[in-house]
Design an enzyme around this catalytic site. Structure first.
Site, PDB file in Angstrom:
ATOM      1  N   GLN A 211      58.743 -23.307 105.273  1.00 35.02           N
ATOM      2  CA  GLN A 211      58.282 -24.316 106.070  1.00 35.02           C
ATOM      3  C   GLN A 211      56.882 -24.289 106.148  1.00 35.02           C
ATOM      4  O   GLN A 211      56.298 -25.200 107.038  1.00 35.02           O
ATOM      5  CB  GLN A 211      59.092 -24.139 107.332  1.00 35.02           C
ATOM      6  CG  GLN A 211      60.559 -24.029 107.550  1.00 35.02           C
ATOM      7  CD  GLN A 211      61.052 -23.871 108.732  1.00 35.02           C
ATOM      8  OE1 GLN A 211      61.870 -22.803 108.965  1.00 35.02           O
ATOM      9  NE2 GLN A 211      60.662 -24.294 110.110  1.00 35.02           N
ATOM     10  N   ARG A 324      57.373 -19.157 124.946  1.00 40.04           N
ATOM     11  CA  ARG A 324      58.044 -20.559 124.951  1.00 40.04           C
ATOM     12  C   ARG A 324      59.362 -20.156 125.882  1.00 40.04           C
ATOM     13  O   ARG A 324      59.594 -21.092 126.505  1.00 40.04           O
ATOM     14  CB  ARG A 324      58.497 -20.946 123.557  1.00 40.04           C
ATOM     15  CG  ARG A 324      59.401 -22.485 123.632  1.00 40.04           C
ATOM     16  CD  ARG A 324      59.587 -23.105 122.350  1.00 40.04           C
ATOM     17  NE  ARG A 324      58.316 -23.733 121.791  1.00 40.04           N
ATOM     18  CZ  ARG A 324      58.047 -25.075 122.068  1.00 40.04           C
ATOM     19  NH1 ARG A 324      58.807 -25.708 122.961  1.00 40.04           N
ATOM     20  NH2 ARG A 324      56.974 -25.530 121.492  1.00 40.04           N
ATOM     21  N   GLU A 729      64.591 -29.787 117.405  1.00 35.12           N
ATOM     22  CA  GLU A 729      65.155 -28.546 118.129  1.00 35.12           C
ATOM     23  C   GLU A 729      65.910 -28.853 119.366  1.00 35.12           C
ATOM     24  O   GLU A 729      66.883 -28.091 119.778  1.00 35.12           O
ATOM     25  CB  GLU A 729      63.959 -27.604 118.302  1.00 35.12           C
ATOM     26  CG  GLU A 729      63.540 -27.015 117.282  1.00 35.12           C
ATOM     27  CD  GLU A 729      62.085 -26.364 117.580  1.00 35.12           C
ATOM     28  OE1 GLU A 729      61.033 -26.825 118.005  1.00 35.12           O
ATOM     29  OE2 GLU A 729      61.993 -25.004 117.657  1.00 35.12           O
TER      30      GLU A 729
HETATM   31  N1  MTE Z   1      67.501 -29.887 110.411  1.00 37.62           N
HETATM   32  C1  MTE Z   1      68.091 -29.548 109.121  1.00 37.62           C
HETATM   33  N2  MTE Z   1      68.775 -30.439 108.553  1.00 37.62           N
HETATM   34  N3  MTE Z   1      67.754 -28.583 108.541  1.00 37.62           N
HETATM   35  C2  MTE Z   1      66.443 -27.832 109.068  1.00 37.62           C
HETATM   36  O1  MTE Z   1      66.270 -26.450 108.793  1.00 37.62           O
HETATM   37  N4  MTE Z   1      65.087 -27.107 111.189  1.00 37.62           N
HETATM   38  C3  MTE Z   1      65.023 -27.428 112.429  1.00 37.62           C
HETATM   39  C4  MTE Z   1      65.089 -28.932 112.795  1.00 37.62           C
HETATM   40  N5  MTE Z   1      66.362 -29.621 112.134  1.00 37.62           N
HETATM   41  C5  MTE Z   1      66.193 -27.866 110.321  1.00 37.62           C
HETATM   42  C6  MTE Z   1      66.613 -29.094 110.862  1.00 37.62           C
HETATM   43  C7  MTE Z   1      63.975 -26.908 113.150  1.00 37.62           C
HETATM   44  S1  MTE Z   1      63.897 -25.011 113.625  1.00 37.62           S
HETATM   45  C8  MTE Z   1      62.846 -27.568 113.472  1.00 37.62           C
HETATM   46  S2  MTE Z   1      61.223 -26.983 114.213  1.00 37.62           S
HETATM   47  C9  MTE Z   1      62.853 -28.958 112.856  1.00 37.62           C
HETATM   48  O2  MTE Z   1      63.836 -29.432 112.285  1.00 37.62           O
HETATM   49  C10 MTE Z   1      61.341 -29.105 112.026  1.00 37.62           C
HETATM   50  O3  MTE Z   1      61.417 -30.539 111.419  1.00 37.62           O
HETATM   51  P1  MTE Z   1      60.762 -31.703 112.338  1.00 37.62           P
HETATM   52  O4  MTE Z   1      59.442 -31.140 113.134  1.00 37.62           O
HETATM   53  O5  MTE Z   1      60.272 -32.551 111.290  1.00 37.62           O
HETATM   54  O6  MTE Z   1      61.722 -32.346 113.315  1.00 37.62           O
HETATM   55  N1  HPA Z   2      57.286 -23.620 117.642  1.00 38.37           N
HETATM   56  C1  HPA Z   2      57.304 -23.064 116.465  1.00 38.37           C
HETATM   57  N2  HPA Z   2      56.349 -22.405 115.767  1.00 38.37           N
HETATM   58  C2  HPA Z   2      55.538 -21.962 116.473  1.00 38.37           C
HETATM   59  C3  HPA Z   2      55.425 -22.245 118.009  1.00 38.37           C
HETATM   60  C4  HPA Z   2      56.215 -23.076 118.439  1.00 38.37           C
HETATM   61  O1  HPA Z   2      56.308 -23.420 119.575  1.00 38.37           O
HETATM   62  N3  HPA Z   2      54.147 -21.730 118.383  1.00 38.37           N
HETATM   63  C5  HPA Z   2      53.716 -21.057 117.190  1.00 38.37           C
HETATM   64  N4  HPA Z   2      54.434 -21.240 116.313  1.00 38.37           N
HETATM   65 MO1  MOS Z   3      61.597 -24.379 114.165  1.00 43.55          MO
HETATM   66  S1  MOS Z   3      62.187 -22.753 115.080  1.00 43.55           S
HETATM   67  O1  MOS Z   3      59.983 -24.423 115.202  1.00 43.55           O
HETATM   68  O2  MOS Z   3      61.042 -23.927 112.558  1.00 43.55           O
END
Ligand code: MTE
Ligand code: HPA
Ligand code: MOS
Length: 789
Positions: A211, A324, A729
């Site tokens: 990521q 958080r 999330e």
């Molecule tokens: N959805 C899928 N299919 N796979 C993933 O690994 N990760 C989640 C969420 N949805 C995830 C997911 C997490 S922890 C986060 S922070 C967000 O997707 C990150 O992507 P975005 O910021 O583009 O929503």
């Molecule tokens: N979310 C995910 N990753 C992070 C954050 C958060 O709020 N702050 C620092 N790293």
């Molecule tokens: Mo999502 S736990 O912020 O990668």
């Protein structure tokens, strides 16, 4: 090769944003064509690495006899910490996280050495042959033991608002208690993997499932003792990350690069599932010690809570996770006088890390447990107690400042919950369930509605930045590179929609390329649900720059002013003239107009003081609510979710289909966390639940048969990308409703008059324990008070 076309998507569409485009790789996913890191065609001479892991939770390394490893079939080399040319560390914030153990081991599963062989199998077999002599040290295996020993990975944190001690003293009623929630394994389908290929002049190309490509670049450069510009990290997609690849892909990327540099040969390091689970950190389990005051209506008047998180052996992201959690203890509720302490316990276990929600779920579920308990004490429906505690709607109503000082200016929880209460027929079903339970001695049903408010932005302010690079080619097709990584969540689809909209062309003309540190520099992790918010804005700005240049150029052809140029339906129109976008691009190229641009975005209005734990850490809040109905078997403790109704506030959704998919997936993942996924370490500190055979994630059969997900009609009050809201999330917290529905079903045994203690995850065993407690409490109450002492 033909790119898959969107079925039924004509070229002329005035709005690409807001449409339910299929995921840009949907066809590739289902045909198996999509290339993950392990599918990349191997360069000839590629070797395979495997890690040798500690078999002790805490020990000094006395001696390592690696002869048998070196002599094993196919082995090319064995490396230890001493072979790392640069810095032996992959800690994202605190530098306490060695790539390979140096002198001591701090958890069972910690990598000590790496063996490189001709095949993956040979490397794995060889890794088992090491003779390691340990001097065992006392191990702290859980957060309570660490607290006793005063063992923490970072200094304790405290967030105070008003005077909680006095307010607690003045409270009409008090409720104090302890509670725990378990951790959770990310269980991405694609395990951790990195493939490092040496390049000229000490350069290194690393393909990694991560990521956070920029952080991988940084770790590798430090480990190899080279500059960042010598390292390129690329990630086309992940088979899921869920936070588990935010920092902890660093170990795999770093070790693969060290091996490749040492041998000057390509090296792939791929973890099998058991090793992945033994080595990497998970969601933090939390213990709580709480004391709240409340009035006759169930409204909380004061709160004190100590949150004790199991951080594991190193700091990793535990401090921002705990922060958080502290900033989500309010969930959707106004807290007046509050005192929150968070402790990150240093234990001899895997270093816990990001997992969808990033501490938010652990913070918010604590207040939900407390409110759920208060409802039984005041004899109200839990929904009414929740409503009594909601944040005010506006300044006039007041009660709208969080415990960390940010004012809630976008509260929609009143309307959202009212709509869901109505559409789910909450009250009618409550009555029906009471009737069912009265007639059903063994099977009991339960119902709960729980709300969610989730703060959107990295809670470390500087991370809220993103870049993009948009190329328009002379045929009118567009390639977008942005700082985000695709993990299945659809960030590429959303970013492509934004760019298509900006240029007035159809989605299929726009393609996203792999995340690549040589294209966009210094990116933040794709995390905190901000992927589309940040990278969507950056890509929009890049596309806008190109559009403006094209508009200026169109003026030279057609007259008029650039501001009047309309880009829509694949055409550019100006001053009664109109030309296909691709034709205009071709002409612009010949006229030497720059057809590519960068874009950069930094979220405005954020500030945070980590010392006082006060500020505006979030750009806005995403809201939602869910109603879950469950049935439990009071003889076996089994539970089943029967029906789920969800209403989620994605603002003006960029892509409703993707957002609904995210809501469904997050709910089910939260359901797993709170019901079946139990991590269990034995007394040696060995994680025994290290494979799907012993660790139970939800299966298709665990999904509710009746699952109704709707998006709430809303627009972000902040100027987010097309007024959308983050979705990655927050919906995980919607699964709270299943947990509290189970607790409701258990409580029905004693007519909802006794609070059943129920720890999370509510496994069969936990539910049975809760039932046993409530039956005993009920028997004690029913026993005649006239005994002879
Ligand atoms: N959805 C899928 N299919 N796979 C993933 O690994 N990760 C989640 C969420 N949805 C995830 C997911 C997490 S922890 C986060 S922070 C967000 O997707 C990150 O992507 P975005 O910021 O583009 O929503
Ligand atoms: N979310 C995910 N990753 C992070 C954050 C958060 O709020 N702050 C620092 N790293
Ligand atoms: Mo999502 S736990 O912020 O990668």
């Amino acid at each position: 090769m033909n790119r898959p076309h969107d079925p039924g998507m004509p070229d002329s569409l005035s709005a690409e944003v807001g449409r339910s485009h299929p995921h840009e790789s949907a066809v590739l996913h289902v045909t198996g064509e999509a290339i993950y890191t392990d599918d990349i065609a191997e360069v000839s001479g590629t070797l395979h690495a495997a890690l040798g892991l500690s078999s002790k939770a805490h020990a000094t390394l006395l001696a390592m006899d690696l002869t048998a490893v070196r002599n094993a079939k196919g082995v090319v080399a064995v490396l230890t910490a001493a072979d790392i040319p640069g810095v032996n560390d992959c800690g994202p914030i605190v530098h306490d996280d060695p790539l390979l153990a140096d002198g001591s081991v701090q958890y069972l599963g910690q990598p000590i050495f790496v063996v490189i062989a001709d095949t993956h199998d040979h490397a794995r077999r060889a890794a088992r042959k090491a003779q390691i002599h340990y001097h065992e040290l006392p191990a702290l295996l859980n957060q309570e033991a660490a607290r006793q020993a005063g063992s923490y990975v970072v200094a304790p944190m405290r967030l105070q608002k008003g005077d909680a001690r006095t307010a607690l003293g003045n409270a009409p009623h008090r409720l104090a208690g302890k509670w725990t929630v378990g951790g959770q394994e990310q269980f991405y389908l694609e395990g951790q993997i990195a493939y490092a290929i040496p390049k000229e002049d000490r350069g290194m190309q690393v393909y990694c499932s991560t990521q956070h490509p920029s952080e991988m670049q940084h770790i590798i450069a430090l480990a190899l003792g080279v500059h960042a510009h010598q390292i390129v990290v690329e990630c086309r997609r992940m088979g899921g990350g869920f936070g588990g690849k935010e920092s902890q892909s660093g170990l795999w990327a770093g070790v693969a690069a060290i091996c490749a540099a040492h041998l000057n040969r390509p090296v792939k390091l791929r973890a099998d599932r058991d090793d992945d689970m033994l080595v990497t950190g998970k969601r933090h389990c939390f213990s709580y010690d709480y004391d709240v005051g409340y009035d006759d209506t169930g409204r909380i008047t004061a709160a004190r809570v100590e949150m004790l998180a199991r951080a594991g052996f190193s700091a990793d992201l535990s401090a921002p996770v705990a922060t958080r959690a502290m900033c989500h203890f309010d969930n959707v509720y106004y807290l007046a006088d509050t005192d929150i302490v968070a402790l990150c316990a240093k234990t001899n276990t895997q270093s816990n890390t990001a997992f969808r929600g990033f501490g938010g779920p652990q913070g918010a579920i604590a207040i939900e447990y407390i409110l759920d308990s208060i409802a039984r004490l005041t004899g109200q429906d839990a929904l009414d107690v929740r409503k009594a505690n909601f944040y005010g709607r506006n300044d006039a109503e007041g009660r709208n400042v969080t415990q960390y000082g940010q004012k809630v200016v976008d509260n929609v929880i009143h309307e959202l919950v009212a709509q869901l209460e109505h559409s789910s027929q909450y009250r009618q079903r409550r009555s029906a369930i009471n009737l069912f339970n009265a007639a059903s001695p063994i099977l009991k049903k339960g119902l709960a509605l729980t709300p969610v408010k989730f703060g959107i932005a990295f809670n470390v302010t500087f991370l809220n930045q993103a870049g993009a690079l948009v190329h328009v080619y002379t045929d009118g097709s567009v390639l977008v590179n942005h700082g985000g990584t695709e993990m299945g969540q659809g960030v590429n689809t959303k970013v492509c929609q934004v760019v298509a909209q900006e240029l007035g062309i159809a989605f299929r003309w726009v393609r996203a390329s792999a995340a690549d540190t040589s294209k966009v520099a210094n990116t933040s992790a794709t995390a905190a649900s901000t992927g589309a918010d940040l990278n969507g804005k950056a890509a929009q700005l890049a596309a806008r720059t190109i559009r403006n240049r094209l508009a200026d150029f169109a003026v030279t052809l057609f007259g008029g002013t650039a501001a009047e140029a309309v880009f829509a339906d694949g055409m550019v129109s100006l001053n009664q003239n109109s030309m296909a976008f691709s034709a205009l691009v071709q002409k612009a190229y010949l006229a030497r107009v720059q057809l590519w641009s960068d874009g950069f975005y930094a979220t405005p209005g954020l500030h945070w003081d980590p010392k006082t734990m006060n500020g505006n850490p979030f750009s806005y809040f995403s809201y939602g609510a869910a109603v879950s109905e469950v049935i439990i078997d009071t003889l076996t403790g089994e539970s089943k979710v029967l029906r789920v109704d969800v209403l989620y506030d994605a603002g003006q959704s960029l892509n409703p289909a993707i957002d609904i998919g995210q809501v469904e997936g997050a709910y089910i993942q939260g359901l797993g966390w709170l019901t079946s996924e139990e991590l269990w370490w034995n007394s040696d500190g060995r994680l025994m639940t290290h494979a799907p055979s012993t660790y139970k994630i939800p299966a298709v059969s665990d999904c509710p048969e009746d699952f109704r997900v709707q998006l709430f009609n809303n627009a972000n009050v902040q100027d987010s990308i097309h007024r959308s809201k983050a979705v990655g999330e927050p919906p995980l917290l919607l699964a709270f409703s299943a947990f509290f529905a189970i607790r409701d079903a258990v409580a029905s045994i004693a007519d909802h008059k006794i609070n059943p203690p129920l720890t999370a995850p509510a496994t069969c065993e936990a539910i049975l324990k809760s039932i046993t407690f409530i039956q005993a409490a009920q028997a004690a109450q029913a026993a005649p008070m006239t005994g002879n002492g």
